[in-house]
Write a protein that holds these residues in place. Structure first.
Motif: not given
Length: 315
Positions: A185-201
């Motif tokens: 809902r908050n992060v655009p889907k854009e050509k050229g963007a790096l893959p999204p990251v899941l931060d688990v810790e």
């Protein structure tokens, strides 16, 4: 006869010029703006501009005006293969440098950063020139929090030519599917963007004190990763820390790219047998463009490998 021949030649030249102009316009066609929702709060319709958005209308107008111009002797700029983004050599410093031994961060060609609200107002062009060839930007955590600097950093990094992606900090006391929808809902889907990251810790300061079992953690992660991959068309990257990896991730998610935190030793010592794409080697970095400290990272490969990876995952 001579006047007829001249008229024939003039008409032929016009026909050739017209064909050339039409092909140039076709080459400059630009896709329409995305209708992706990028905010949980309603706001005026607007797209997050990419580096070339502002120039597109002028380019199209120019193409239309020159459609009848003589065919140039060189290939038009719009038809050339775009150049790969320039890689700036790292000039980062570190408030607490570490001797990593035989393979140190400075042996890697492509450096980058990760940022959040805690870096305040960033001078992105200066940060890029100092060595930030890529940046991962804090976007969301849980199901109701968005980093207040995310949208500004997302736009400013793109304008500076920094390859950027977004990351989500996972909150173990909320459903994975709800967290995935909040990120989308908050992060655009854009050509050229790096893959999204899941931060688990493990977050020792979190209000969520529940530590799920390893099986529950892997299940939650898979739900989140699958949903993001379906939406963005990119396999997400998994970011993790030594203690969380030791407790939960050894031997898991072999077909996912990893981003590993290791600030005291090379990742091969801390995460034996684990392949990685990014290595976060410092949380005390210093750079032009940022007041205070910043996380520093490297890409696992040389410049050619970097460009191949970008073409594959963010083309």
């Amino acid at each position: 006869m001579r006047s007829l021949a001249l008229a024939f030649l003039f008409a032929a030249c016009l026909g050739l010029a017209g064909c050339s102009g039409g092909s140039a316009v076709d080459a400059l066609q630009i896709a329409g703006p995305s209708a992706e929702t990028t905010s949980a709060i309603a706001r005026p319709e607007a797209t997050i501009p990419g580096p070339a958005d502002d120039a597109a209308p002028a380019d199209l107008a120019t193409a239309g005006m020159t459609a009848l111009a003589p065919v140039p002797s060189v290939q038009p700029a719009a038809l050339r293969v775009p150049e790969a983004p320039r890689v700036y050599r790292s000039r980062f410093d570190d408030a607490h440098p570490v001797n990593f031994g035989r393979i140190a961060p400075h042996h890697h060609a492509v450096h980058g950063v990760d940022v959040s609200r805690w870096q305040g107002e960033i001078d992105w062009p200066a940060l890029r020139r100092h060595g930030a060839n890529f940046a991962y930007i804090k976007a969301t955590d849980g199901i109701d929090h968005i980093d207040p600097m995310f949208r500004h950093n997302w736009q400013a990094a793109a304008r500076a030519g920094v390859k950027r992606g977004a990351y989500h900090f996972f909150y173990w006391c909320r459903r994975a599917s709800d967290q995935a929808e909040w990120f989308i809902r908050n992060v655009p889907k854009e050509k050229g963007a790096l893959p999204p990251v899941l931060d688990v810790e493990w977050n020792h300061q979190s209000s969520c004190k529940w530590r799920p079992s390893r099986a529950e953690i892997l299940e939650k992660m898979q739900v989140f990763l699958d949903r993001l991959e379906r939406h963005y068309g990119q396999r997400p990257v998994i970011y993790t820390t030594p203690d969380f990896y030791r407790d939960n991730l050894r031997g898991a998610f072999r077909d996912y790219p990893f981003w590993l935190r290791s600030v005291a030793a090379h990742p091969s010592e801390v995460y034996p047998g684990r392949d990685w794409v990014f290595w976060q080697y410092s949380g005390t970095g210093l750079s032009q463009g940022v007041d205070g400290k910043i996380d520093l990272n490297v890409f696992n490969g040389d410049e050619k490998a970097w460009h191949r990876w970008l073409a594959r995952v963010a083309g």
